[in-house]
Motif scaffolding. Structure first.
Motif, short mmCIF file in Angstrom:
data_model
loop_
_atom_site.label_atom_id
_atom_site.label_comp_id
_atom_site.label_asym_id
_atom_site.label_seq_id
_atom_site.Cartn_x
_atom_site.Cartn_y
_atom_site.Cartn_z
N THR A 142 0.68 -1.35 0.17
CA THR A 142 -0.02 -0.06 0.06
C THR A 142 0.91 1.23 -0.11
N HIS B 193 -1.12 4.96 6.35
CA HIS B 193 -1.06 6.23 6.28
C HIS B 193 -0.61 6.99 7.68
N HIS C 35 -9.18 3.95 6.72
CA HIS C 35 -8.12 3.87 5.99
C HIS C 35 -6.89 4.91 6.37
N HIS D 101 -9.37 8.83 1.70
CA HIS D 101 -7.92 9.59 2.06
C HIS D 101 -8.43 11.14 2.29
N HIS E 199 0.62 4.16 -3.20
CA HIS E 199 1.33 5.47 -2.51
C HIS E 199 2.98 5.34 -2.64
FE FE2 Z 1 -4.21 5.09 0.70
#
Ligand code: FE2
Length: 490
Positions: free
Chosen positions: A130, A188, A237, A303, A481
């Protein structure tokens, strides 16, 4: 970039997905042919993480998030651009390679053979696909369902699983440990630009559902700073970190059926229940740990762009919202080449009044928006520019085949139409000694649907003009990402 204006959307998508083939080869420093001029001050490496393959031993994966993680690195030096790629050798990846067959369930893919082959298979494949983070001298590949993996920044070799000195070992209860021996660590994390502290979270399934908050000091020592009980295992997320240390979560009524997901009755994503009648809960964790819960209309967020404090009691959150959670069926169809606007987000600003407990929201632009970035120095602060993949608000443009630069203070959009070529997440790199917030470069991969090739694009971040491109020896499937490290930083 070839012009594909004559192609309709379904043709572009079918070409794209026909070319979304497995990456079979790993390169180790391949020089790439460059067109244009690489800026002299842009020296370092762009790392990208994402899906390397969507098929394993002949079995196609059912979800966009299930591809085996592959890191791609583009080193920009006086000698040009050199390319390297490596699959992340997670424990499960290695075991499946040795076995020559699928052994593990995924987020959206159960093992072939129905319930007989999936019942009580409680271990999932960590795809490490990810994102990447560089912190405390380590490059980590992240996947929100499990442990990070250490990656050698030079060779991209997988150095091992990483539990932050035992912090990510599950110590809640024996039954919790049985369900989840290790705690999840989201893809994240946010690094505070002043303190260098990395903040992150994980949503842990168990006897109780929990939102676990982590802090990692610049030297690498980690701790669980707070554990917040959840009534359900909510799909979360990303989060927001502000300058003073507020952490903000959108707890949407989109939750896993833990029993179905863990017993194998369905894949985790197929177990998800969405209750659109309920509001989205906005959970604000103050720097001292106090909780404030606010509510807003139903939405789903993958996001956030950024968030900051306007005053003591007023916070601003810029989020890319979806009107619904993309279902397992629609995402599978998307992976098989069907047009879907399910993944086309919209940029909204949420103003949170902590004193009054109120939320005010407004749409920032009519353009579609996903995979956002901003100036890294503006993390958690009032900021001006957002860059993201985008498309105009038109029914004939359901896929995000353009780039958007948005001035979030004036609302002025600047759109670059990539005409059927599909960009990956842009990464903003500030120019040395820059005076303006948009002075620097955007780096992104671009899949050319006509030539069926992926290239790296270096663009002027202010104008979005392309400065240089470098064509890869293979295509890279749709990814997630990335990360830029200046020369000498790793
Ligand atoms: Fe993401």
């Amino acid at each position: 970039m070839a012009s594909t204006t004559q192609l309709d959307t379904s043709t572009i998508l079918s070409r794209y997905f026909a070319a979304n083939r497995c990456v079979e080869r790993e390169f180790s420093g391949e020089p790439l042919p460059v067109k244009g001029e690489i800026p002299a001050a842009l020296r370092g490496t762009l790392y990208r993480n994402g899906n390397g393959r969507f098929v394993h031993q002949g079995v196609p994966y059912d979800h966009l998030f299930d591809g085996d993680g592959m890191i791609a690195a583009f080193e920009l030096s006086d000698a040009g651009i050199h390319y390297r790629n490596r699959y992340v050798r997670t424990r499960e990846f290695v075991a499946e390679e040795q076995a020559g067959k699928m052994l593990y369930r995924g987020f959206g893919t159960n093992l072939p053979g129905g319930i007989r082959n999936n019942f009580m298979k409680m271990r999932f494949k960590n795809t490490a696909n990810t994102s990447l983070v560089w912190h405390a001298g380590q490059l980590l590949a992240l996947w929100e369902g499990g442990l990070p993996h250490r990656i050698d920044p030079e060779t991209l070799e997988t150095l091992g699983r990483y539990d932050y000195g035992g912090t990510l070992q599950n110590r809640f209860s024996p039954i919790d440990r049985l369900i989840n021996p290790e705690l999840p660590f989201s893809a994240h994390p946010k690094i505070h630009p002043d303190t260098g502290v990395l903040h992150n979270f994980g949503t842990a399934a168990g006897t109780r559902q929990r939102l676990v908050l982590y802090e990692v000091k610049p030297g690498g020592s980690a701790r669980i700073s707070q554990t917040i009980p959840l009534s359900e295992l909510i799909f979360t997320h990303d989060f927001v970190l502000t300058q003073s240390g507020y952490r903000i979560f959108f707890l949407t009524p989109v939750s896993f059926d833990v029993f179905r997901a863990f017993t194998g009755l369905s894949s985790p994503v197929a177990s998800i229940r969405v209750d659109r009648r309920k509001p989205t809960k906005i959970l604000v964790v103050a720097p001292d740990g106090r909780l404030t819960a606010l509510e807003t209309d139903f939405c789903f967020v993958f996001h956030f762009v950024n968030g900051y404090e306007q005053s003591d009691r007023h916070l601003v959150v810029d989020a890319l919202t979806l009107p619904d959670f993309p279902s397992a069926e629609s995402t599978k169809a998307f992976l098989r080449g069907k047009v879907s606007s399910d993944l086309k987000g919209e940029a909204w600003r949420y103003e949170l009044d902590l004193g009054e407990g109120k939320v005010r929201r407004e749409r920032l632009t009519a353009y579609g928006a996903e995979l956002p970035c901003h100036h890294p120095g503006r993390q958690g602060r009032n900021y001006r520019y957002l860059w993201c993949i985008s498309s105009p608000d038109r029914p004939d443009r359901p896929i995000l085949d353009g780039l958007l630069k948005l001035d979030v203070q004036t609302g002025k959009p600047q759109f670059r139409d990539l005409q059927g070529c599909l960009p990956g997440e842009p990464v903003f790199v500030p120019a040395p000694n820059a005076r303006a917030e948009d002075e620097g470069w955007l780096l992104y991969t671009l899949f050319d649907a006509e030539r069926l090739q992926t290239e790296l694009v270096i663009a002027d971040a202010a104008s979005l003009d392309t400065l240089a491109t470098a064509c890869l020896p293979h295509n890279i499937p749709l990814g997630f990402h990335g990360l830029w490290l200046n020369e000498g930083e790793a």
